[in-house]
Design a protein around this motif. Sequence first.
Motif, PDB file in Angstrom:
ATOM      1  N   LEU A  13      -7.278  -4.473 -12.099  1.00 45.36           N
ATOM      2  CA  LEU A  13      -6.532  -5.377 -11.570  1.00 45.36           C
ATOM      3  C   LEU A  13      -4.962  -4.717 -10.851  1.00 45.36           C
ATOM      4  N   ALA A  14      -4.298  -4.335 -11.794  1.00 45.08           N
ATOM      5  CA  ALA A  14      -3.645  -2.911 -10.341  1.00 45.08           C
ATOM      6  C   ALA A  14      -3.794  -2.642  -9.042  1.00 45.08           C
ATOM      7  N   ARG A  15      -5.217  -2.358  -9.560  1.00 46.61           N
ATOM      8  CA  ARG A  15      -5.257  -1.503  -7.791  1.00 46.61           C
ATOM      9  C   ARG A  15      -5.560  -3.397  -6.380  1.00 46.61           C
ATOM     10  N   ARG A  16      -6.362  -4.234  -7.427  1.00 46.45           N
ATOM     11  CA  ARG A  16      -6.246  -5.583  -6.410  1.00 46.45           C
ATOM     12  C   ARG A  16      -5.156  -5.794  -6.651  1.00 46.45           C
ATOM     13  N   LEU A  17      -4.312  -6.149  -7.002  1.00 48.68           N
ATOM     14  CA  LEU A  17      -2.410  -6.529  -6.967  1.00 48.68           C
ATOM     15  C   LEU A  17      -2.187  -5.932  -5.586  1.00 48.68           C
ATOM     16  N   THR A  18      -2.225  -4.438  -6.184  1.00 47.04           N
ATOM     17  CA  THR A  18      -1.362  -3.446  -4.604  1.00 47.04           C
ATOM     18  C   THR A  18      -1.645  -4.427  -3.169  1.00 47.04           C
ATOM     19  N   PHE A  19      -3.023  -3.881  -3.583  1.00 49.11           N
ATOM     20  CA  PHE A  19      -4.490  -4.251  -1.457  1.00 49.11           C
ATOM     21  C   PHE A  19      -3.887  -5.269  -1.320  1.00 49.11           C
ATOM     22  N   GLY A  20      -4.039  -6.298  -2.252  1.00 49.05           N
ATOM     23  CA  GLY A  20      -3.708  -8.066  -2.208  1.00 49.05           C
ATOM     24  C   GLY A  20      -2.569  -8.115  -1.160  1.00 49.05           C
ATOM     25  N   GLU A  21      -0.702  -7.309  -2.085  1.00 51.66           N
ATOM     26  CA  GLU A  21       0.482  -8.003  -1.229  1.00 51.66           C
ATOM     27  C   GLU A  21       0.425  -6.757  -0.223  1.00 51.66           C
ATOM     28  N   ILE A  22      -0.428  -5.641   0.091  1.00 50.77           N
ATOM     29  CA  ILE A  22       0.232  -5.383   1.397  1.00 50.77           C
ATOM     30  C   ILE A  22      -0.755  -5.225   2.626  1.00 50.77           C
ATOM     31  N   THR A  23      -1.910  -5.834   1.666  1.00 49.00           N
ATOM     32  CA  THR A  23      -2.332  -6.013   3.313  1.00 49.00           C
ATOM     33  C   THR A  23      -2.287  -7.286   3.266  1.00 49.00           C
ATOM     34  N   TYR A  24      -1.771  -8.228   2.764  1.00 48.62           N
ATOM     35  CA  TYR A  24      -1.354  -9.837   2.761  1.00 48.62           C
ATOM     36  C   TYR A  24       0.442  -8.755   4.351  1.00 48.62           C
ATOM     37  N   LEU A  25       1.466  -8.267   3.555  1.00 49.05           N
ATOM     38  CA  LEU A  25       1.904  -8.019   4.672  1.00 49.05           C
ATOM     39  C   LEU A  25       1.599  -6.983   5.490  1.00 49.05           C
ATOM     40  N   ILE A  26       1.271  -6.583   6.101  1.00 48.92           N
ATOM     41  CA  ILE A  26       0.664  -6.154   7.270  1.00 48.92           C
ATOM     42  C   ILE A  26      -0.068  -6.870   7.727  1.00 48.92           C
ATOM     43  N   PHE A  27      -0.532  -7.857   7.417  1.00 47.63           N
ATOM     44  CA  PHE A  27      -1.537  -9.145   8.039  1.00 47.63           C
ATOM     45  C   PHE A  27      -0.275  -9.735   8.730  1.00 47.63           C
ATOM     46  N   CYS A  28       1.012 -10.042   7.928  1.00 47.11           N
ATOM     47  CA  CYS A  28       1.487 -10.666   8.274  1.00 47.11           C
ATOM     48  C   CYS A  28       2.539 -10.172   9.493  1.00 47.11           C
ATOM     49  N   VAL A  29       3.036  -9.078   9.504  1.00 40.81           N
ATOM     50  CA  VAL A  29       3.531  -8.020  10.103  1.00 40.81           C
ATOM     51  C   VAL A  29       2.998  -8.183  11.690  1.00 40.81           C
ATOM     52  N   LEU A  30       1.553  -8.244  11.873  1.00 41.35           N
ATOM     53  CA  LEU A  30       0.681  -7.994  12.855  1.00 41.35           C
ATOM     54  C   LEU A  30       0.597  -9.487  13.249  1.00 41.35           C
ATOM     55  N   MET A  31       0.614 -10.317  12.849  1.00 40.91           N
ATOM     56  CA  MET A  31       0.597 -12.126  13.001  1.00 40.91           C
ATOM     57  C   MET A  31       1.881 -12.440  14.438  1.00 40.91           C
ATOM     58  N   CYS A  32       2.864 -11.436  13.665  1.00 36.28           N
ATOM     59  CA  CYS A  32       3.944 -12.253  13.996  1.00 36.28           C
ATOM     60  C   CYS A  32       4.176 -11.876  15.397  1.00 36.28           C
ATOM     61  N   PHE A  33       3.010 -10.325  16.122  1.00 35.52           N
ATOM     62  CA  PHE A  33       3.124  -9.570  16.862  1.00 35.52           C
ATOM     63  C   PHE A  33       2.549 -11.094  18.001  1.00 35.52           C
ATOM     64  N   VAL A  34       1.370 -11.851  17.573  1.00 38.60           N
ATOM     65  CA  VAL A  34       0.574 -12.701  18.161  1.00 38.60           C
ATOM     66  C   VAL A  34       1.557 -13.786  18.174  1.00 38.60           C
ATOM     67  N   ASN A  35       1.660 -14.446  17.284  1.00 41.78           N
ATOM     68  CA  ASN A  35       2.518 -16.044  16.978  1.00 41.78           C
ATOM     69  C   ASN A  35       3.311 -16.101  16.620  1.00 41.78           C
ATOM     70  N   LEU A  36       4.787 -15.515  16.328  1.00 36.33           N
ATOM     71  CA  LEU A  36       5.624 -15.581  15.539  1.00 36.33           C
ATOM     72  C   LEU A  36       6.149 -17.201  14.793  1.00 36.33           C
ATOM     73  N   LYS A  37       6.291 -18.007  15.809  1.00 32.55           N
ATOM     74  CA  LYS A  37       6.403 -19.508  15.287  1.00 32.55           C
ATOM     75  C   LYS A  37       5.265 -19.906  14.299  1.00 32.55           C
ATOM     76  N   ALA A  38       3.627 -19.371  14.158  1.00 34.96           N
ATOM     77  CA  ALA A  38       3.185 -19.712  14.025  1.00 34.96           C
ATOM     78  C   ALA A  38       2.792 -18.973  12.516  1.00 34.96           C
ATOM     79  N   THR A  39       2.869 -18.044  12.177  1.00 36.87           N
ATOM     80  CA  THR A  39       2.988 -17.201  11.549  1.00 36.87           C
ATOM     81  C   THR A  39       3.792 -17.608  10.283  1.00 36.87           C
ATOM     82  N   LEU A  40       5.628 -17.820  10.836  1.00 33.70           N
ATOM     83  CA  LEU A  40       6.339 -18.393   9.753  1.00 33.70           C
ATOM     84  C   LEU A  40       5.974 -19.351   9.081  1.00 33.70           C
ATOM     85  N   VAL A  41       5.131 -21.406   9.598  1.00 31.17           N
ATOM     86  CA  VAL A  41       4.731 -21.594   9.219  1.00 31.17           C
ATOM     87  C   VAL A  41       3.943 -21.526   9.090  1.00 31.17           C
ATOM     88  N   VAL A  42       2.492 -20.889   8.774  1.00 31.31           N
ATOM     89  CA  VAL A  42       1.494 -20.800   7.734  1.00 31.31           C
ATOM     90  C   VAL A  42       1.242 -19.816   6.681  1.00 31.31           C
TER      91      VAL A  42
END
Length: 347
Positions: free
Chosen positions: A183-212
């Motif tokens: 569970l600790a690994r799942r938590l860590t992987f999920g949180e880090i993956t989501y953080l990286i995903f959101c950062v990358l999506m900000c370069f695609v469309n910042l407004k949409a990433t913030l809203v979605v």
Amino acid sequence: MKTLSLLTDPVYKPKKSFNVYERFWLRIMNDKRDLPFVYLLTLIHLTVVPLAILLFTPLLSEWYWWSVAIPYFYLAQFYFKGRFGLMFHCLCHRKMFKPKFQHIAHNYITWILCPLFGHAPEGYFSHHMGMHHVENNNEHDDSSTMYYQRDSLRSFFSYFFNFIFTGVKDTFQYLTKRNRKKLARRLTFGEITYLIFCVLMCFVNLKATLVVFVIPLLFARFVMMLGNWTQHSFIDRSDPENLYTNSINCINTVYNQTCWNDGYHIIHHLRPGLHYTEMPGEFLKRKDEFAARKAIVFDGIHYLHIFIFLMTKRYNKLADNLVNINNMFETREQAIFLMKERTRRIV
């Protein structure tokens, strides 16, 4: 105060027949009582999912984009958020699909749909199933409300910001110490993956990433902490481990109709795997136990009402909606005194 009246919260009503769409899903489902979840997921795929994708495309610009973004945000974060979040809560406790389909379906909901409603993948499951239901709001539960004055707005925001800044770290440390490393690994992987995903999506469309993705995450964590705070605001300091007296029930409320009887929180902690349609019946079976322990049950109001009444210290309004099961309180004043005692910080 109120007397215990006829319950109006949802229970399962057997159907004589099922339509083609229902029969298709029943072939891969474990329980026909979960068909309302199928309809909710269908609506989400017809509305929230395509609109979220549309916001990231170049098809909309300037005020056209906002004319879609604002209704989208309302739909996803106000209309569907509670329904989806509490459905996912049910799915964490009970497997909706047959073994052949369960893993892929659960992962799809966790990794694709949950982020649209502010849930980082794996975070909710790891925290809720790996810690909260193990510790039941007691001292080793890092989201415990015990150490806060639970009718204080200042205490609530201290609780909220503590969770925002240290919640993931605390949950990870708890799971690691308890040797729940998967569970600790799942938590860590999920949180880090989501953080990286959101950062990358900000370069695609910042407004949409913030809203979605970004704003819904902060909003979801605020709502979850407000819910947990209210569910565990009344605690018997002489016996904080007692499941009847460290949580509450809310009955006969529209909230239960839309959010799968989530108001039956005492029942949920007593029997976490119980199907939501069985909770009203289980409550009635246990009503004498509720009365013997002076368990807190409110009729006609839900968690948001209770939170507001606590923050404004309107115990008279809480007393108006308190269910006096088997006349467990002799007077209104006695009930108010007990509620005030149970919101006191436990040190």
